[in-house]
Design a protein around this motif. Sequence first.
Motif, short mmCIF file in Angstrom:
data_model
loop_
_atom_site.label_atom_id
_atom_site.label_comp_id
_atom_site.label_asym_id
_atom_site.label_seq_id
_atom_site.Cartn_x
_atom_site.Cartn_y
_atom_site.Cartn_z
N ILE A 26 0.83 -1.22 0.00
CA ILE A 26 0.00 0.00 0.00
C ILE A 26 0.86 1.27 0.00
O ILE A 26 0.35 2.38 0.02
CB ILE A 26 -0.99 0.03 1.19
N GLY A 27 2.18 1.08 0.00
CA GLY A 27 3.08 2.23 -0.16
C GLY A 27 3.18 3.14 1.05
O GLY A 27 3.41 4.34 0.92
N VAL A 28 3.04 2.58 2.25
CA VAL A 28 3.15 3.38 3.48
C VAL A 28 4.24 2.78 4.38
O VAL A 28 4.03 1.73 4.98
CB VAL A 28 1.82 3.42 4.26
N PRO A 29 5.40 3.45 4.48
CA PRO A 29 6.45 2.92 5.37
C PRO A 29 6.00 3.01 6.82
O PRO A 29 5.59 4.07 7.28
CB PRO A 29 7.65 3.82 5.10
N MET A 30 6.08 1.90 7.54
CA MET A 30 5.48 1.77 8.86
C MET A 30 6.53 1.51 9.94
O MET A 30 7.62 1.01 9.66
CB MET A 30 4.51 0.59 8.87
N CYS A 31 6.14 1.79 11.18
CA CYS A 31 6.80 1.25 12.35
C CYS A 31 6.00 0.04 12.80
O CYS A 31 4.78 0.13 12.92
CB CYS A 31 6.86 2.29 13.48
N GLY A 50 9.60 5.44 7.82
CA GLY A 50 8.62 5.43 8.93
C GLY A 50 8.82 6.66 9.81
O GLY A 50 9.91 7.19 9.90
N LYS A 51 7.73 7.08 10.46
CA LYS A 51 7.78 8.31 11.25
C LYS A 51 8.46 8.09 12.61
O LYS A 51 8.25 7.06 13.24
CB LYS A 51 6.36 8.82 11.50
N THR A 52 9.21 9.09 13.07
CA THR A 52 9.89 8.93 14.36
C THR A 52 8.88 8.92 15.52
O THR A 52 9.11 8.25 16.52
CB THR A 52 10.95 10.02 14.60
N SER A 53 7.78 9.66 15.39
CA SER A 53 6.79 9.64 16.48
C SER A 53 6.15 8.26 16.60
O SER A 53 5.68 7.87 17.67
CB SER A 53 5.72 10.71 16.27
N SER A 54 6.13 7.52 15.51
CA SER A 54 5.49 6.21 15.51
C SER A 54 6.32 5.14 16.21
O SER A 54 5.82 4.05 16.48
CB SER A 54 5.19 5.77 14.07
N VAL A 55 7.57 5.45 16.50
CA VAL A 55 8.43 4.50 17.22
C VAL A 55 7.77 4.10 18.53
O VAL A 55 7.67 2.92 18.87
CB VAL A 55 9.82 5.11 17.48
N ILE A 56 7.30 5.09 19.27
CA ILE A 56 6.66 4.81 20.55
C ILE A 56 5.21 4.38 20.36
O ILE A 56 4.72 3.48 21.05
CB ILE A 56 6.72 6.06 21.47
N ILE A 57 4.52 5.01 19.44
CA ILE A 57 3.09 4.70 19.25
C ILE A 57 2.90 3.24 18.86
O ILE A 57 2.02 2.55 19.40
CB ILE A 57 2.46 5.65 18.20
N ALA A 58 3.72 2.74 17.95
CA ALA A 58 3.60 1.33 17.54
C ALA A 58 3.84 0.41 18.73
O ALA A 58 3.12 -0.59 18.92
CB ALA A 58 4.59 1.02 16.41
N GLN A 59 4.84 0.74 19.54
CA GLN A 59 5.13 -0.09 20.72
C GLN A 59 3.97 -0.05 21.71
O GLN A 59 3.62 -1.07 22.31
CB GLN A 59 6.41 0.39 21.42
N ASP A 60 3.38 1.13 21.88
CA ASP A 60 2.28 1.25 22.83
C ASP A 60 1.04 0.49 22.35
O ASP A 60 0.31 -0.09 23.16
CB ASP A 60 1.94 2.72 23.07
N GLY A 116 1.68 -4.09 16.89
CA GLY A 116 1.24 -2.70 16.78
C GLY A 116 1.87 -2.03 15.58
O GLY A 116 3.07 -2.17 15.34
N LEU A 117 1.05 -1.33 14.82
CA LEU A 117 1.52 -0.63 13.63
C LEU A 117 1.24 0.86 13.77
O LEU A 117 0.20 1.24 14.33
CB LEU A 117 0.80 -1.14 12.38
N SER A 118 2.13 1.68 13.24
CA SER A 118 1.89 3.13 13.22
C SER A 118 2.70 3.77 12.11
O SER A 118 3.83 3.37 11.83
CB SER A 118 2.26 3.75 14.57
N SER A 119 2.10 4.73 11.50
CA SER A 119 2.63 5.69 10.50
C SER A 119 1.60 6.01 9.44
O SER A 119 1.70 7.06 8.79
CB SER A 119 3.93 5.24 9.81
#
Lengths: 143, 143, 143, 143
Positions: A26-31, A50-60, A116-119
């Motif tokens: 889908i062309g979205v680099p993820m954490c 992938g976004k740096t803010s997503s580092v924590i969000i994906a883990q959470d 957990g996925l984020s970005s």
Amino acid sequence: MLTIHRLEQREARLLIEGARQRAEAIGVPMCIAITDESGNLLAFERMDGGKTSSVIIAQDKAYTAAAARKATHDYNQVNVPGNLAFGIHTEVGGRISSVGGGLPVMVNGEVVGGIGLSSGTPQQDMECAQAGIDYFMQQSAGH
Amino acid sequence: MLTIHRLEQREARLLIEGARQRAEAIGVPMCIAITDESGNLLAFERMDGGKTSSVIIAQDKAYTAAAARKATHDYNQVNVPGNLAFGIHTEVGGRISSVGGGLPVMVNGEVVGGIGLSSGTPQQDMECAQAGIDYFMQQSAGH
Amino acid sequence: MLTIHRLEQREARLLIEGARQRAEAIGVPMCIAITDESGNLLAFERMDGGKTSSVIIAQDKAYTAAAARKATHDYNQVNVPGNLAFGIHTEVGGRISSVGGGLPVMVNGEVVGGIGLSSGTPQQDMECAQAGIDYFMQQSAGH
Amino acid sequence: MLTIHRLEQREARLLIEGARQRAEAIGVPMCIAITDESGNLLAFERMDGGKTSSVIIAQDKAYTAAAARKATHDYNQVNVPGNLAFGIHTEVGGRISSVGGGLPVMVNGEVVGGIGLSSGTPQQDMECAQAGIDYFMQQSAGH
């Protein structure tokens, strides 16, 4: 004595592999974060871009899904003003996530981990998290 | 505009691979964290049997090594009562680590990331972190 | 009612200017933080090449120097095991810094702000912090 | 190896300059924060009279805009009970902001930093953040 079933590293990599393949499609680099059944991190990958803010969000999200044994989008549904669960997202120092994209990993009716996925959008995050579980289940079927 | 060089995911995996091989050789399951040049997590692996407390410790060591551009064992040497750097380990919410096992990853004289290991003795953590860098350098040499 | 004297933004810029000039002279890109007399940030500059971990450390040094009205290297001297002040560096969520490089800014015997430097050795940080104060005093003398 | 583009200090000052001019024009003393592309602080100014609570809020808005590559008012629109992104504002230790006033700074289609304003109404904060970007773009045009 309790006997706990917990994802092993090889299985965590399968979850990441499946999620990454969908994210690429889908062309979205993820954490992408994988935790054990207690919510402690097992494996993590920030795809290039992938976004740096997503580092924590994906883990959470992965933490919440595993530790609370609940999809983060299920928490989302009850995290509404007036509902008795409202405000759950600020618990545990804000680590409880009610943003879609976190799923428990279940085997034989037991929660053995979380993903957990984020970005992306929450919908994209949810889609890729599910793809991770689908791939893991398919690859594990023969074992 | 500044131009910054940052590890990509493929390179982060090489660092983990080299560290894991050494950890297996010495029989100590480790937590292995790789950050980018600013200290944000790129990749993480908790080997089967790695300690849950090391999940954060490994990340903090990698963060410190990259963001402060200094091996955590170098901070250890100056983090001594009476020395002007004493107390540095509680900075940034306690994320600055002066425990051996975090190394900056340098390419062409620039810090492009950090590697942090935790679960063994500091000496074992340091040995495996260095093994990660050695393997990365060797595998990257042909590129 | 109390009357408080507090650095204004123009003065905060003078403090940064003096610190930056010295940092450039010694060839160490620094993070430079200026707080008011209560320890709240007034101005900040990360010189090109300053360390990302120093973003918080510089602020904490300036905070400590202003709020506690004490040079961080003075805290360093008493932050020694066995001394009654030992452990002060973990207070206020770890924001109290006992690493050299934070100085109170005093005018007419009152603390009106703080300056904190980070990215070099503690000695370099201290030297540049003092240079900031010297420049500020010199430029303010005619006013 | 990835190649990243990041605001330099001179550019961060232009962003602050433009935001401050607008803040002065509307008579609201602001806190103005500029981060790099990863969300780490580059420059900060609390105008004389800016609010002390806004010191952190401005930084968090700039962090969010850069690290999540999204205007904080865009997060605001989706951070609504029942929406799958609800609760995002408590993530990353509460640093993710969904209050208007944070904008990513984009050059050639890439996020190279973030700007965050706080002390006015969200509308005023947004107006001044945009003014910072406009001024930066205009001053950079000749380079």
